[in-house]
Design an enzyme around this catalytic site. Sequence first.
Site, PDB file in Angstrom:
ATOM      1  N   CYS A   1       0.827  -1.215   0.000  1.00  0.00           N
ATOM      2  CA  CYS A   1       0.000   0.000   0.000  1.00  0.00           C
ATOM      3  C   CYS A   1       0.863   1.267   0.000  1.00  0.00           C
ATOM      4  O   CYS A   1       1.587   1.525   0.962  1.00  0.00           O
ATOM      5  CB  CYS A   1      -0.905  -0.045   1.234  1.00  0.00           C
ATOM      6  SG  CYS A   1      -1.715   1.493   1.654  1.00  0.00           S
TER       7      CYS A   1
ATOM      8  N   CYS B   1       0.102   3.759   2.812  1.00  0.00           N
ATOM      9  CA  CYS B   1       0.586   3.201   4.077  1.00  0.00           C
ATOM     10  C   CYS B   1       2.074   3.511   4.251  1.00  0.00           C
ATOM     11  O   CYS B   1       2.523   3.868   5.337  1.00  0.00           O
ATOM     12  CB  CYS B   1       0.386   1.684   4.120  1.00  0.00           C
ATOM     13  SG  CYS B   1      -1.329   1.154   4.019  1.00  0.00           S
TER      14      CYS B   1
END
Length: 106
Positions: free
Chosen positions: A30, A33
């Site tokens: 991600c 993230c």
Amino acid sequence: MATMLSESTFQKEVLESDIPVLVDFFAEWCGPCKMLAPVIEELASAYAGRVKVCKCDIDKCMSLAAKYQVQAVPTLAFFKNGQLAEVSVGALPKQALVAKMDQYAG
């Protein structure tokens, strides 16, 4: 430093914590993230002893992700007194995270 959670440590580290806990549900793949990770680590240091900061890899803790209905990452979940208090989906700006941390730090 943020504590890495597993299925077996979640109960003790989060639900039985004496202080509020921020859980960063993330995934290695991600992008947002990865952008949020340094901020999460900074908050872990800044709020040590007042708010515990933990990370939970959704690909390694699928049942936890399902239990807390994590549909997208990053998902930030605040726990207080063993209860889920608030959930925020997406990478929040640092100022917004600091405000939330202050709210839970008391």
